[in-house]
Design a protein around this motif. Structure first.
Motif, short mmCIF file in Angstrom:
data_model
loop_
_atom_site.label_atom_id
_atom_site.label_comp_id
_atom_site.label_asym_id
_atom_site.label_seq_id
_atom_site.Cartn_x
_atom_site.Cartn_y
_atom_site.Cartn_z
N LEU A 88 0.83 -1.18 0.00
CA LEU A 88 0.00 0.00 0.00
C LEU A 88 0.88 1.24 0.00
O LEU A 88 1.67 1.45 0.89
N ALA A 89 0.77 2.03 -1.05
CA ALA A 89 1.57 3.25 -1.16
C ALA A 89 0.70 4.44 -0.80
O ALA A 89 -0.19 4.81 -1.53
N ALA A 90 0.95 5.01 0.37
CA ALA A 90 0.14 6.13 0.83
C ALA A 90 0.69 7.44 0.29
O ALA A 90 1.87 7.54 -0.02
N LEU A 91 -0.17 8.42 0.21
CA LEU A 91 0.22 9.74 -0.30
C LEU A 91 1.17 10.43 0.65
O LEU A 91 2.13 11.07 0.27
N ALA A 92 0.89 10.34 1.93
CA ALA A 92 1.71 11.04 2.93
C ALA A 92 1.82 10.11 4.12
O ALA A 92 1.40 8.97 4.08
N GLY A 137 -3.26 11.89 -9.78
CA GLY A 137 -2.18 11.53 -10.70
C GLY A 137 -1.05 10.81 -9.99
O GLY A 137 -0.47 9.85 -10.51
N HIS A 138 -0.75 11.27 -8.76
CA HIS A 138 0.29 10.63 -7.95
C HIS A 138 -0.08 9.16 -7.69
O HIS A 138 0.74 8.27 -7.91
N GLU A 139 -1.31 8.93 -7.25
CA GLU A 139 -1.71 7.55 -6.93
C GLU A 139 -1.72 6.68 -8.19
O GLU A 139 -1.29 5.53 -8.15
N MET A 140 -2.22 7.21 -9.29
CA MET A 140 -2.22 6.43 -10.54
C MET A 140 -0.79 6.09 -10.95
O MET A 140 -0.52 4.97 -11.41
N THR A 141 0.12 7.04 -10.81
CA THR A 141 1.51 6.80 -11.23
C THR A 141 2.15 5.70 -10.39
O THR A 141 3.05 5.01 -10.86
N HIS A 142 1.69 5.53 -9.14
CA HIS A 142 2.24 4.43 -8.33
C HIS A 142 2.08 3.08 -9.03
O HIS A 142 2.89 2.18 -8.82
N GLY A 143 1.07 2.93 -9.83
CA GLY A 143 0.89 1.69 -10.58
C GLY A 143 1.98 1.50 -11.63
O GLY A 143 2.14 0.41 -12.18
N GLY A 164 9.87 5.58 -5.27
CA GLY A 164 8.50 5.39 -5.75
C GLY A 164 7.66 6.65 -5.57
O GLY A 164 6.89 7.05 -6.45
N GLU A 165 7.83 7.29 -4.43
CA GLU A 165 7.06 8.50 -4.14
C GLU A 165 7.49 9.66 -5.04
O GLU A 165 6.65 10.45 -5.49
N ASN A 166 8.79 9.75 -5.32
CA ASN A 166 9.27 10.84 -6.17
C ASN A 166 8.78 10.66 -7.61
O ASN A 166 8.39 11.63 -8.27
N VAL A 226 9.26 6.86 3.45
CA VAL A 226 9.53 6.65 2.03
C VAL A 226 9.17 7.88 1.19
O VAL A 226 9.35 7.88 -0.02
N HIS A 227 8.65 8.92 1.85
CA HIS A 227 8.34 10.16 1.14
C HIS A 227 9.46 11.17 1.35
O HIS A 227 10.08 11.21 2.41
N SER A 228 9.68 12.03 0.37
CA SER A 228 10.64 13.13 0.54
C SER A 228 10.00 14.22 1.39
O SER A 228 8.77 14.31 1.46
#
Ligand SMILES: [Zn+2]
Length: 691
Positions: A11-15, A527-533, A588-590, A650-652
């Motif tokens: 699960l890749a969270a936004l923040a 867009g961020h969440e879609m790009t995680h795919g 991944g987050e970047n 994992v976030h900047s």
């Protein structure tokens, strides 16, 4: 070693999504009403969605765009004493917290006969009964401490550790039941390594964290002394030595992100043979999964050394380790001296937080953790409208079209891989607001007079649910966050993006704001969440969510080369003197941030249907999209917390979530006239272009 009631894999969270209970109690204030909450806490963002008063117009956009967009806010805003971080995410979280407080206190006052509300009420009342909790003092720990004291062998230790999913005990290996990443219609038993009480292995291994490590050792001693443990000073030394060895054997966060290397299925017999010294059979039997035909081992090469360390550690040291982690985990639910000791270390020393949260906030946090969807159901009934969902559906459709067009346009990808990428995008599931099916809490029993027991029963309830569904099909309707959470995520095994109700508010999403601001805000988030795919790990799973290589080898190599260049850019960013962003840990987050803003901009342009964007207060449409993106990242962090996040998140950091992606975006240079010689300037041929 923090336990979360909701376990979701991949699960890749936004923040940041960890809302650890931070101990201690001030007297509860009179609760505000729902309308008082909305008028005093709901932030305002100018006339059209952007708070221009927070800008620093004396800063050049090309020198530090984050500063240009947010500088005055950054200078004036004061982090509240009970927080380590403050910004737009936290402001909305505070709003959610105040709103759910009204709902929870209403339930606690007995105003509803709804069975879930009755439970929420009991959870909160038990938490708020400080007098009873103080009078019980350490008594609730007794049976769990006795279980440790009665251990006679290493197998006994493994047995107690195996039960830790259902109580306050801890283990040096973790076991969970998650969607099988290679067969995402069913569950699998997953195993990982654990065992460190500091946020990351770097705290044990890097000299710049030596002061925190020393404070941790003192904290271990304090907590052991509080329960009368024999020779707590020597025990604390032994515990920290043990954890230091585990840290050396453990994988780094960057390694742990690797979707392919962390998938190692094997039988329990094979695991036991691979990592002798730890009784995995007893451990897994105690957890309730000893009959699993296979388990998926994540950080496989760390298992043998950690099992060996375990076997070579004296029984008394293992017991001290277990006792300390039991006390540490349970302290928020114990009397004031435990609460204070934990806060002094985990809040003050580790986060630089001057004051503990008032007790009501911790009580609201507990109710939200134990009965998140019950509270969520009350929350959405009051604060989420069908119109918001309809508008989000439209926005997501526009962002999806933008990504489809980008996949078509990228020059470096072969037609074969493109066709598969488009197929994956077409299979994407979108969840907005709240779950279609709510959790059933009927088997969870909570009482007014037993906070510790409530917390343990809540863990046991979650674990029993996982065990029960282990052999059945994966429930694709499930959510990994509650509706009242200010965050969003991509879940690779479901190939889905999820937006809880609470993030669909200003400054992310405001039906009355200028569309450019919404595209820069929630559009960038979508867009961020879609790009995680399609980030460095997400790209390894297919449209069904299965971990399966669908890229041609050549395309994969080209992608990796681009990602590597992005990582090198971020590794150059300095968080605090001498501490840099870890480009591989945050990769991944970047990638998702860069994709997010590009897709938001494309979707905004498409929404204009060929007409020129209006100019508002002298700002062009593109300028407003970039300012909208920068605004959502307004964040202040205390230095101690920033140090922690640099190694454990994992976030900047927020500033680089703005400047990092933008200085790779051609349209940003054009929008703000950024020229060679400006500090953020990157020549066109060196800008990283992935999607
Ligand atoms: Zn993300």
């Amino acid at each position: 070693m923090t336990k979360s009631p909701l376990r979701l894999p991949a699960l890749a969270a936004l923040a940041l999504c960890a809302t650890a209970l931070t101990p201690l109690g001030a007297a509860a204030l009179d609760a505000p009403t729902a309308s008082e909450v909305s008028t005093t806490l709901a932030p305002k963002y100018g006339d059209w969605g952007f708070d221009a008063t927070g800008q620093d117009r004396s800063a050049a956009p090309g020198a530090d765009f984050y500063r240009f967009a947010n500088g005055t806010w950054q200078d004036k805003e004061v982090i509240p004493d009970d927080k380590t971080r403050y910004g737009n995410f936290d402001l909305l979280t505070a709003l959610s917290e105040a709103r759910t407080r009204v709902l929870i206190e209403d339930a606690a006052a007995g105003h509803s006969s709804d069975p879930d509300a009755v439970k929420v009420g009991a959870a909160y009342r038990a938490f708020m009964d400080q007098a009873r909790i103080d009078s019980l003092d350490a008594a609730p720990l007794k049976s769990d401490l006795d279980a440790i004291r009665n251990e006679r062998s290493l197998s006994d230790v493994a047995r107690v550790m195996g039960g830790s999913n259902a109580n306050f005990q801890s283990a040096i290996f973790e076991v969970g039941i998650q969607t099988d990443e290679k067969a995402p219609t069913r569950y699998a038993v997953y195993l990982g390594t654990d065992g460190m009480g500091l946020p990351d292995r770097d705290y044990y291994l890097q000299p710049q964290y030596a002061d925190k490590k020393a404070a941790y050792q003192a904290y271990i001693e304090t907590q052991l002394a509080q329960v009368g443990w024999t020779d707590p000073k020597a025990a604390a030394q032994a515990v920290i030595d043990l954890e230091g060895k585990i840290a050396e054997a453990s994988w780094s966060r960057a390694q742990e992100r690797d979707a392919l290397k962390t998938y190692n299925p094997m039988t329990i017999e094979a695991l036991s043979a691979m990592a002798p010294g730890f009784d995995f059979k007893t451990f897994l039997d105690a957890a309730g999964v000893g009959d699993a035909p296979r388990v998926v081992v994540t950080t496989d090469t760390a298992f043998a050394p950690i099992a060996k360390i375990f076997a070579a550690t004296p029984l008394e040291t293992l017991k001290a380790w277990q006792a300390f982690h039991l006390i540490d985990g349970a302290s928020p639910y114990l009397s004031d001296r435990f609460v204070q000791a934990r806060f002094a270390f985990r809040g003050k020393t580790m986060g630089g937080q001057p004051e503990i949260q008032p007790r009501w906030k911790r009580g609201v946090g507990f109710a939200n953790g134990a009965l998140g969807e019950a509270v969520g159901r009350m929350y959405v009934a009051q604060y989420f409208t069908p119109q918001a969902k309809a508008q989000m559906d439209a926005l997501v459709g526009n962002l999806k079209a933008a990504l489809a067009a980008r996949i078509q346009r990228v020059a470096w990808m072969s037609p074969a891989t493109k066709a598969k990428a488009e197929h994956k995008l077409s299979m994407l599931t979108v969840k907005i607001g709240y779950p279609a099916k709510w959790r059933d809490y009927s088997a969870l029993s909570l009482t007014d007079d037993d906070l510790y027991g409530n917390a343990e029963r809540s863990s046991a309830f979650e674990w029993k649910r996982d065990l029960k569904r282990k052999d059945g099909p994966v429930d694709k309707l499930e959510w990994g966050m509650t509706p009242q959470t200010v965050n969003a995520y991509y879940n690779s095994t479901n190939n889905e993006i999820v937006f809880p109700a609470a993030i669909l508010q200003p400054p992310f999403f405001d039906p009355n704001a200028d569309p450019a601001i919404n595209y820069g805000g929630i559009g960038g988030v979508i867009g961020h969440e879609m790009t995680h795919g399609f980030d460095d790990q997400g790209r390894h799973s297919d449209g069904d969510g299965a971990l399966r290589e669908w890229w041609t080898k050549a395309d994969g190599r080209k992608f990796d080369a681009r990602a590597k260049r992005l990582g090198a850019q971020y590794s150059g960013f300095e968080v605090l003197p001498g501490i840099h962003v870890k480009g591989d840990q945050t990769m991944g987050e970047n990638i998702a941030d860069l994709g997010g803003i590009l897709l938001a901009l494309d979707a905004y342009h498409a929404s204009l249907h060929g007409k020129p964007a209006p100019v508002i207060d002298g700002l062009t449409g593109d300028q407003r999209v970039f300012l909208g993106w920068a605004q959502v990242w307004r964040t202040k962090v205390r230095d101690d917390r920033a140090k922690d996040l640099a190694v454990s998140d994992v976030h900047s950091p927020a500033r680089f979530r703005v400047n990092g992606p933008l200085h790779n975006v051609d349209a940003w240079y054009k929008a703000f006239g950024v020229k060679p010689g400006d500090p953020l300037y990157v020549p066109p041929e060196k800008r990283v272009r992935i999607w």
